[in-house]
Scaffold this motif. Structure first.
Motif, PDB file in Angstrom:
ATOM      1  N   ARG A 132      -1.986   9.306  -3.451  1.00 26.05           N
ATOM      2  CA  ARG A 132      -3.337   8.858  -3.090  1.00 26.05           C
ATOM      3  C   ARG A 132      -3.449   8.666  -1.567  1.00 26.05           C
ATOM      4  O   ARG A 132      -4.057   7.722  -1.102  1.00 26.05           O
ATOM      5  N   GLY A 167      -8.929  -3.067   2.513  1.00 24.41           N
ATOM      6  CA  GLY A 167      -9.193  -1.866   1.729  1.00 24.41           C
ATOM      7  C   GLY A 167      -7.926  -1.279   1.146  1.00 24.41           C
ATOM      8  O   GLY A 167      -7.896  -0.849  -0.016  1.00 24.41           O
ATOM      9  N   LEU A 168      -6.859  -1.268   1.940  1.00 26.32           N
ATOM     10  CA  LEU A 168      -5.578  -0.753   1.452  1.00 26.32           C
ATOM     11  C   LEU A 168      -5.029  -1.615   0.321  1.00 26.32           C
ATOM     12  O   LEU A 168      -4.460  -1.096  -0.648  1.00 26.32           O
ATOM     13  N   ALA A 187      -4.800   1.455  -7.793  1.00 25.16           N
ATOM     14  CA  ALA A 187      -3.907   2.554  -8.143  1.00 25.16           C
ATOM     15  C   ALA A 187      -2.835   2.103  -9.139  1.00 25.16           C
ATOM     16  O   ALA A 187      -2.534   2.817 -10.098  1.00 25.16           O
ATOM     17  N   PHE A 239       0.817  -1.219   0.000  1.00 27.58           N
ATOM     18  CA  PHE A 239       0.000   0.000   0.000  1.00 27.58           C
ATOM     19  C   PHE A 239       0.853   1.273   0.000  1.00 27.58           C
ATOM     20  O   PHE A 239       0.344   2.355  -0.255  1.00 27.58           O
ATOM     21  N   TRP A 293      -6.787   7.952  -0.086  1.00 31.53           N
ATOM     22  CA  TRP A 293      -7.284   6.575  -0.094  1.00 31.53           C
ATOM     23  C   TRP A 293      -6.862   5.851   1.173  1.00 31.53           C
ATOM     24  O   TRP A 293      -7.602   5.050   1.726  1.00 31.53           O
ATOM     25  N   ALA A 341      -7.171  -0.824  -2.719  1.00 30.68           N
ATOM     26  CA  ALA A 341      -6.861   0.526  -3.197  1.00 30.68           C
ATOM     27  C   ALA A 341      -5.506   0.583  -3.895  1.00 30.68           C
ATOM     28  O   ALA A 341      -5.370   1.206  -4.956  1.00 30.68           O
ATOM     29  N   SER A 342      -4.498  -0.069  -3.314  1.00 32.66           N
ATOM     30  CA  SER A 342      -3.177  -0.035  -3.945  1.00 32.66           C
ATOM     31  C   SER A 342      -3.173  -0.796  -5.262  1.00 32.66           C
ATOM     32  O   SER A 342      -2.535  -0.373  -6.231  1.00 32.66           O
ATOM     33  N   CYS A 355      -9.455   4.211   3.968  1.00 29.95           N
ATOM     34  CA  CYS A 355      -9.358   2.813   4.419  1.00 29.95           C
ATOM     35  C   CYS A 355      -9.118   2.728   5.922  1.00 29.95           C
ATOM     36  O   CYS A 355      -9.767   1.942   6.624  1.00 29.95           O
ATOM     37  N   LEU A 363       0.554   3.842  -2.781  1.00 34.21           N
ATOM     38  CA  LEU A 363      -0.454   4.903  -2.793  1.00 34.21           C
ATOM     39  C   LEU A 363       0.185   6.274  -2.567  1.00 34.21           C
ATOM     40  O   LEU A 363      -0.278   7.262  -3.125  1.00 34.21           O
TER      41      LEU A 363
END
Length: 188
Positions: A106, A152-153, A160, A98, A109, A156-157, A113, A101
């Motif tokens: 980000r 979530g991380l 991204a 992560f 984000w 999200a990563s 998370c 990010l």
């Protein structure tokens, strides 16, 4: 105890991988986004393969292992370790990844998370504690909150990296060396 038995050794491995990945990811994000994507997914696979074995053992045999190694009075700790195995796995896998990010700017984000995980953790823990549900359910709520944050991380990563790799142009004329994206943006 679970964190010392499983979390600490995994954290040492993850920390070493994270340091190397972050430096390479920052460079590749500008020079070769496709290589960053490949590197990201290779590390994701490797971390998953490394982490799944001890976590699976803890899920399957946690209470028995704790009872056998530490004594009968530690069997409940083995139950808690079993509950915390999934968040430990997600922390191990997501922790090094992560960081990308921040490379893509980000940080919001990460905030979302972390906020979601914290909100769930506090809400569930407060509710369960006020209704006298017991330690088992509070540990379960903590596991869910941590899992949501790190899960979530990880999502999200991954998004991204995929978005960055998809939108970054890479010019290549057949029979030539690819032009890094940084040179394309600068005009040559």
């Amino acid at each position: 105890v679970q964190d010392r038995v499983l979390g600490a050794p995994l954290a040492i491995i993850a920390q070493g991988i994270a340091s190397v990945f972050y430096v390479n990811a920052a460079r590749l994000a500008h020079e070769d986004p496709a290589a960053l994507k490949r590197s990201y997914f290779q590390i994701l696979r490797n971390l998953s393969l490394i982490g799944i074995v001890p976590v699976s053992i803890l899920i399957a045999f946690g209470p028995w292992l704790f009872k056998t190694v530490f004594g009968a009075e530690w069997e409940t700790a083995g139950e808690f370790a079993r509950i915390m195995a999934i968040p430990t796995f997600l922390r191990f896998v997501a922790g090094p990844l992560f960081r990308c990010l921040t490379i893509f700017q980000r940080q919001s984000w990460i905030f979302i998370c972390d906020g979601l995980g914290l909100f769930c953790l506090l809400t569930a823990s407060s509710y369960l504690a006020s209704n006298e549900q017991g330690t088992y359910w509070i540990v379960f709520a903590i596991a869910i909150g941590i899992s949501l944050a790190y899960g979530g991380l990880l999502v999200a990563s991954t998004l991204a990296v995929l978005i960055h790799a998809a939108k970054t142009p890479k010019l290549q004329v057949p029979g030539t060396v690819p032009v890094p994206a940084s040179e394309v943006e600068q005009g040559g």
